[in-house]
Design an enzyme around this catalytic site. Structure first.
Site: not given
Ligand SMILES: *[C@@H]1O[C@H](CO)[C@@H](O)[C@H](O)[C@H]1NC(C)=O
Ligand SMILES: *[C@@H]1O[C@H](CO)[C@@H](O)[C@H](O)[C@H]1NC(C)=O
Ligand SMILES: *[C@@H]1O[C@H](CO)[C@@H](O)[C@H](O)[C@H]1NC(C)=O
Ligand SMILES: *[C@@H]1O[C@H](CO)[C@@H](O)[C@H](O)[C@H]1NC(C)=O
Length: 756
Positions: A511, A563, A685
């Site tokens: 992402h 992801d 992330s």
């Protein structure tokens, strides 16, 4: 009677009592003093206590280094009123031949700088300029001026403070060294010119009683010596036809460790030494060699931690030995020191091994003995005859030096008073330094920890330093050498973290990328060398099943399954202590890191790493300097459903089945119910969710998404009641990882070896 006379009478009577009636008398602190320095006592003023003088750097205690409290209540040697801190001297450099030393001084003190020039017709090797260092040694190398005129061996020079006999430098000629004044010769007293033009052994040096090897010198010298032994046995990766193959070398490595814990060494020494031995063993294990160990502590008695025979019988494994060692305690240690007894045990063990394997096999056994002692033995006699027997065993009765490499005896001389004459003759071994003279308060733990950080192990995944020495960027990198920053420039630039998983690959979250992003929009930052930060990206690959809108119709606005993305760099990152890959699941490398047998499976790795209901894991967040670690607990097994249930509270989720949003491919952390833990922030992330196993780090997950936006500014933030983070579980992503990292039909990079 005046008071002083009275006092001396009382002393005389007390002294008589102490001597004749064995009354325990304390020593007197008043007798101790030192100008410009301090002292400390190992056992207060009790019998056997040692008063150790301490001066600041560049000074040494004079005339005595220490005193021992005798049963009579007297200090030995008798304290001197002149006790003071003297400036450290370096051994006389003017023994230099065929040239001039400037300045020419009577004595050379710490910080004095000397230069060396040769008479015309002579050429110099070694240092031009040398400085007297605070530990009493000259910096650099012995300068030598010579006219090498057809000799077999080059002029070996004369070390500072020494005299040399022997000026004929042909094959089999000998040079002999002695040290002048009250200096101690450390190293071989004799060297022989060999046919290959090299002198045997290494250059000796002259030490004052206060000259010590610094921790850095020891870790470099011992590190390179022991690495020599370890790497001859290490399975090597070789490249054939562009493929990496592993070759297992023959041979067995037996390591025998003996630590002197007799009274002659201070009280807390035992624990410090024990920790250092643990560190040493852990370090050796990081070489992927599996030696057999015999570990003992000794005073007049032997305290055995593990017998090498149990290793040979397969009754013990390294991990349990390390645990045993960590928990090893000695309550009532006996007084006295029997150095010979320790060597006798080792000799017996070696003889037993020899008997139990055939001669053909024993030929392939290497033996390394490591001794820690001050050398002050008072029973059992000299260990020299036993050492001679050990040599005969290891050399298989050959005396031509052909088997010298099969036995190394390292001596770490440590204590407040070192008996060099007794210890030095015990060393054995072909190359490298084997005798180390350490100050009593040397941090051996750190010394051993420093040993292995260089070329041979640079590629080992997950190897890191588990503490920060300075707290700056460099020590952070050494702790997290796999750390990568990922920045994707686009309409709205995204800052993510990533992890180096192979020299050319960085793992991050899918992402972090948006449709239409190109490799040139992606920047990866890894400071593998000072100043070299930005790495060019060649290409990147998202997991083919990653599709954020796949479950909109099922009530999940943003679906983060799969992801995960791999970025391939243009050039391999330069491996060093500052940059090396993290271990990832289901590879052979990770089996090695976890010390599983080579045949272990992916499931066994998972069982080892993710075994508890609450499994402690960590991930990183941007901070100053560099990053900070966040502590979390993955909720596994029966704890998992409750954890993922909180996904239903996230914005954009309308389903009432949490497994629609949080598939089995996620790990769940956060909340307050077990322990306070941290929560992921924007910018974390893509970063590795990792677990440390000994000195290695294994990535088990990857930071993906969370239920609450608690911190858009980043930083270390605590979880709230309802906040949860979901991390991609790498054990579920192995096919993706293998399809790229394990690809072996290309010449671009060395593939990782995945388990079947
Ligand atoms: C020795 O002295 C130095 C400085 O004089 C001091 O920093 C150090 O802590 C002292 N060490 C001990 C063991 O007392
Ligand atoms: C050598 O060191 C001593 C002690 O610090 C100092 O007094 C002397 O001036 C130095 N000599 C030279 C030539 O540097
Ligand atoms: C290992 O030992 C076997 C038999 O002892 C021998 O045939 C082989 O060549 C050796 N391999 C190496 C790499 O030394
Ligand atoms: C020794 O080093 C290890 C890490 O290698 C560390 O965990 C331990 O606390 C250290 N012990 C001491 C006494 O410094």
């Amino acid at each position: 009677m005046d008071t002083s006379v009275l006092c001396s009478w009382i002393f005389a009577i007390l002294f008589h009592l102490c001597m004749v009636h064995q009354v325990q008398c304390d020593c007197l602190e008043d007798d101790l003093q030192i100008k410009g320095g301090s002292y400390f006592l190992t056992k207060q003023l009790k019998k056997g206590s040692i008063a150790v003088f301490n001066c600041s750097d560049g000074y040494y205690p004079y005339p005595h280094l220490r005193h021992v409290c005798q049963p009579s209540g007297k200090w030995d040697p008798e304290p001197s009123t002149r006790q003071t801190c003297n400036l450290v001297q370096c051994p006389d450099p003017t023994v230099f031949e065929n040239g001039i030393v400037t300045p020419y001084l009577q004595r050379y003190f710490v910080a004095n700088v000397t230069t060396y020039e040769c008479y015309s017709g002579y050429t110099r090797r070694g240092s031009y300029s040398r400085t007297c260092l605070p530990n009493g040694k000259w910096s650099g190398l012995t300068p030598i001026c010579s006219r090498d005129s057809g000799n077999t061996c080059a002029d070996p020079g004369i070390p500072a403070g020494a005299s040399r006999a022997g000026n004929i430098l042909y094959v089999n000629d000998k040079v002999k060294y002695t040290c002048n004044e009250d200096l101690i010769l450390v190293g071989p007293s004799e060297r022989v010119c060999q046919e290959n033009g090299q002198w045997t052994g290494r250059e000796p040096a002259c030490y004052y009683k206060y000259t010590y090897d610094t921790a850095v010198e020891v870790s470099e010298a011992f590190g390179s010596a022991i690495k020599g032994t370890l790497t001859t046995l290490q399975p090597i990766d070789d490249t054939q036809d562009g493929r990496k193959i592993r070759i297992s070398k023959n041979g067995t490595l037996n390591i025998y460790i003996a630590v002197d814990i007799s009274e002659s060494i201070e009280e807390d020494y035992f624990e410090r030494a024990r920790d250092a031995v643990v560190t040493l063993i852990e370090k050796i294990a990081s070489f992927s060699v599996t030696p057999n160990y015999d570990i003992l502590f000794f005073s007049s008695e032997i305290y055995q931690v593990v017998s090498i025979l149990d290793f040979h019988d397969g009754k013990v494994v390294l991990n349990s030995v390390i645990e045993d060692l960590k928990n090893f305690k000695i309550d009532d240690k006996n007084t006295g020191t029997d150095l010979n007894a320790a060597f006798k045990i080792f000799e017996e063990r070696m003889a037993f091994i020899k008997q139990n394997v055939e001669d053909e096999k024993f030929k392939e056994h290497r033996h390394v003995i490591i001794l820690f002692s001050d050398g002050a033995y008072n029973m059992g006699g000299s260990p020299l005859p036993t050492v001679a027997k050990i040599k005969r065993l290891a050399y298989m009765d050959l005396t031509d030096g052909s088997r010298d490499e099969y036995l190394d005896i390292y001596v770490f001389a440590i204590g407040t008073d070192i008996f060099d004459d007794d210890l030095q003759p015990l060393v054995a071994g072909k190359d490298g330094q084997h005798y180390f003279r350490l100050e009593y308060d040397t941090n051996l733990n750190e010394t051993f920890d420093e040993i292995i950080d260089e070329s041979e192990v640079i590629g080992l995944c997950g190897l890191h330093k588990d503490y920060e020495t300075t707290g700056d960027k460099v020590s952070k990198r050494k702790r997290y050498p796999w750390l990568a920053f990922v920045i994707v420039q686009g309409a709205s630039p995204k800052r993510c973290l990533g992890s180096l998983v192979a020299p050319k690959f960085v793992l991050t979250a899918a992402h972090c990328f948006q449709f239409g992003d190109l490799p040139e929009h992606v920047t990866v930052e890894i400071e593998d060398r000072p100043g070299s930060i930005v790495k060019k990206v060649k290409t990147f690959t998202l997991h083919k099943d990653y599709d954020i809108s796949a479950r909109v119709s099922k009530g999940v606005k943003e679906f983060y399954d799969f992801d995960i993305a791999l970025i391939q760099l243009e050039d391999a990152v330069e491996m060093s202590a500052l940059a090396r890959p993290i271990c990832i699941p289901c590879t052979q490398e990770t089996n090695d890191a976890l010390r599983l047998t080579r045949a272990s499976t992916c499931e066994q790795q998972e069982q080892l790493l993710l075994k508890n209901q609450y499994e402690r894991l960590g991930f990183l967040t941007r901070a100053d300097p560099l990053v900070q670690k966040k502590d979390v607990f993955a909720k596994l097994k029966e704890m998992r459903p409750m954890c993922i249930n909180k996904a239903l509270k996230a914005d954009g989720i309308t389903t009432d089945d949490p497994t629609v949003a949080v598939t089995d491919n996620f790990l769940c952390t956060g909340g307050l119910d077990y322990r306070r833990e941290h929560i992921a922030c924007t910018g974390d992330s893509g970063g590795a969710v990792f677990k440390n196993y000994k000195l290695r780090t294994i990535q088990v997950g990857l930071v993906s998404w969370g239920t609450k936006q608690l911190c858009s500014a980043g930083g270390v933030v605590e979880s709230s009641e309802d906040s949860r983070d979901f991390h991609i579980n790498l054990f579920r992503m192995v096919p993706f990882l293998k399809s790229i990292l394990g690809k072996d039909d290309q010449d671009d990079y060395a593939p990782l070896k995945f388990l079947n």
